[in-house]
Design an enzyme around this catalytic site. Structure first.
Site, PDB file in Angstrom:
ATOM      1  N   GLY A 108     -12.951  -8.865  -0.424  1.00 37.74           N
ATOM      2  CA  GLY A 108     -12.791 -10.064   0.404  1.00 37.74           C
ATOM      3  C   GLY A 108     -11.638 -10.943  -0.030  1.00 37.74           C
ATOM      4  O   GLY A 108     -10.511 -10.474  -0.205  1.00 37.74           O
ATOM      5  N   LYS A 129     -21.487 -17.074   1.438  1.00 39.02           N
ATOM      6  CA  LYS A 129     -22.908 -16.945   1.787  1.00 39.02           C
ATOM      7  C   LYS A 129     -23.670 -15.942   0.934  1.00 39.02           C
ATOM      8  O   LYS A 129     -23.147 -14.893   0.586  1.00 39.02           O
ATOM      9  CB  LYS A 129     -23.025 -16.516   3.250  1.00 39.02           C
ATOM     10  CG  LYS A 129     -22.548 -17.579   4.209  1.00 39.02           C
ATOM     11  CD  LYS A 129     -22.706 -17.103   5.624  1.00 39.02           C
ATOM     12  CE  LYS A 129     -22.438 -18.224   6.596  1.00 39.02           C
ATOM     13  NZ  LYS A 129     -22.514 -17.786   7.975  1.00 39.02           N
ATOM     14  N   ARG A 151       0.830  -1.220   0.000  1.00 39.03           N
ATOM     15  CA  ARG A 151       0.000   0.000   0.000  1.00 39.03           C
ATOM     16  C   ARG A 151       0.858   1.261   0.000  1.00 39.03           C
ATOM     17  O   ARG A 151       0.510   2.256  -0.636  1.00 39.03           O
ATOM     18  CB  ARG A 151      -0.918   0.014   1.221  1.00 39.03           C
ATOM     19  CG  ARG A 151      -2.169  -0.782   0.997  1.00 39.03           C
ATOM     20  CD  ARG A 151      -3.167  -0.555   2.094  1.00 39.03           C
ATOM     21  NE  ARG A 151      -4.451  -1.124   1.700  1.00 39.03           N
ATOM     22  CZ  ARG A 151      -5.429  -1.394   2.535  1.00 39.03           C
ATOM     23  NH1 ARG A 151      -5.292  -1.133   3.824  1.00 39.03           N
ATOM     24  NH2 ARG A 151      -6.561  -1.899   2.109  1.00 39.03           N
ATOM     25  N   GLY A 154     -13.812  -3.420   1.554  1.00 39.49           N
ATOM     26  CA  GLY A 154     -15.152  -2.911   1.858  1.00 39.49           C
ATOM     27  C   GLY A 154     -15.640  -1.866   0.867  1.00 39.49           C
ATOM     28  O   GLY A 154     -16.813  -1.886   0.475  1.00 39.49           O
TER      29      GLY A 154
END
Ligand code: AMP
Length: 407
Positions: free
Chosen positions: A352, A195, A35, A375
């Site tokens: 993710g 999920k 980063r 996110g």
């Protein structure tokens, strides 16, 4: 439309740059400087144009001032990344920061202490944003990964100082616009992962925007179950069956074609090299679990991608961490990378576990763009407005400052 640093005259100006240098660290040492290295381009460009560059970032989740979250450990890797010394201020506001900034010459770079040492940062407190703003003449936001948070240094500042996107933010926004804003059609999305319940908004948004929605991973089991297929002891959210049927109906109404697995790799347990076999999704025994899409499904997905111009990807197609259940993720990712290299497919992925899955497949540097934003990328896939991005948008009208009604 958003402003970039091309629109700013930075020479001799104090430029506050919000970067995301929230890197992994252990025992006071940075363990992965990716980063920091990626943020260097904007900082170096501003410094070379004669700006006094002042870097704002957060590190970890401190509750007030906690020395273990001091950003001093970033100084050395940052200096290395930008190729010049970096000054340090022990606070991001107040006399300490002012003194350091007053000592900067044109082309110098300073790093200020953790913005989250002040709880007002995350509250987007206006008085705190003003204390940051007095340190600079211009604001550059280069932290897409924190743009889904309306904090003082990610959103508030942009309403006080003339603001623009840094190069990292610019590249990310341009890639995302090409993928879902004004994409070349047909557009496909691969959505996998564990999920359905964590990706409801994402699926709901995508069915209205893509031509093909390819569903894999554990969440595909819920869709198969909703269609009356046997899923044995697979990961499956049976209580989400009705929701899955609603998504299928919404897709049909929007002329979005849903692609589900037709065969599966099944095993008796979730374990590396567990004995496994290929079965049709109509024949999953009660004591077995689906851990990956099978060869016919892989072929169908790759075939489908063959006719597409744009691909958005989030989530693995199977239990990619444990061989051999990484086959579908690897094969489809490699096929997408190949078409990207041929200039036939624009590929944008993120969120993710996706970056890890693509890295494992050896293609994370072969997609058109892989977002590490987590996110923020997911919220963008959900179709949400990201406050940090919205604050950079150039609006017409107002006083002529380009921001429209903000003054
Ligand atoms: P997510 O964070 O929602 O993208 O989910 C990623 C996780 O989903 C990974 O840890 C995968 O191992 C898991 N996963 C994918 N497919 C399956 C599956 N068929 N059964 C169990 N877990 C799965």
């Amino acid at each position: 439309m958003f402003r970039t640093i091309d629109a700013l005259d930075v020479k001799g100006k104090r430029v506050l740059v919000r970067a995301d240098l929230n890197v992994p660290a252990k025992d006071g040492k940075v363990t992965d400087s990716t980063r920091i290295d990626r943020s260097a381009a904007t900082l170096k460009e501003l410094a070379s144009k004669g700006a006094k560059v002042i870097v704002l970032t957060h590190f970890g989740r401190p509750k007030g001032r906690e020395e273990k979250y001091s950003q001093k450990l970033l100084l050395e890797p940052l200096a290395k990344a930008v190729g010049q010394p970096v000054a340090w201020a022990d606070d991001c506001i107040g006399p300490q920061a002012e003194a350091v900034i007053n000592g900067l010459k044109d082309g110098d770079i300073a790093l200020l202490e953790n913005v989250r040492f002040h709880p007002e940062e995350e509250k987007n407190d206006v008085a705190f944003a003003r204390k940051l703003a007095v340190l600079g003449d211009l604001f550059v936001n280069d932290a897409f990964s924190t743009a889904h948070r309306a904090h003082a240094s990610t959103e508030g500042l942009a309403h006080i100082l003339p603001a623009a996107a840094g190069r990292l933010m610019q590249v990310e926004l341009e890639a995302l616009a090409k993928a879902l804003g004004t994409p070349e059609k047909p557009v496909a999305a691969v959505v996998g992962g564990a999920k359905v319940s964590t990706k409801l908004e994402l699926l709901g948004n995508l069915v209205g925007r893509v031509d093909y929605l390819i569903i894999g991973g554990g969440m595909a089991n819920t869709f198969l179950f909703a269609q009356g297929k046997p899923v044995g002891k697979s990961l499956c959210e049976k209580e989400m069956a009705e929701t899955a049927r609603e998504i299928l109906a919404k897709a049909k109404a929007a002329h979005c074609h849903i692609v589900l697995p037709v065969d599966a790799i099944i095993a008796g347990e979730f374990a590396e090299n567990a004995p496994n076999k290929v079965v049709s999704v109509d024949d999953v025994p009660d004591d077995q679990m689906i851990l990956d899409a099978g060869p016919a499904s892989i072929e169908a997905i790759i075939d489908r991608l063959g006719g597409c111009k744009t691909l958005v990807w989030n989530g693995p197609l199977g239990a990619f961490e444990i061989a051999p259940f990484d086959k579908a993720t690897n094969a489809v990712a490699q096929a997408a990378a190949e078409r990207t290299a041929q200039g036939k497919l624009l590929t944008v992925a993120g969120g993710g576990d996706t970056v890890a899955a693509l890295a494992k497949a050896g293609v994370d540097d072969k997609f058109s763009y892989v977002s590490t934003a987590g996110g923020a990328f997911l919220e963008w896939l959900e179709g949400k407005t990201l406050p940090g991005v919205a604050a950079l948008e150039v609006k017409t009208g107002g006083c002529g400052c380009g921001k429209g009604g903000c003054h």
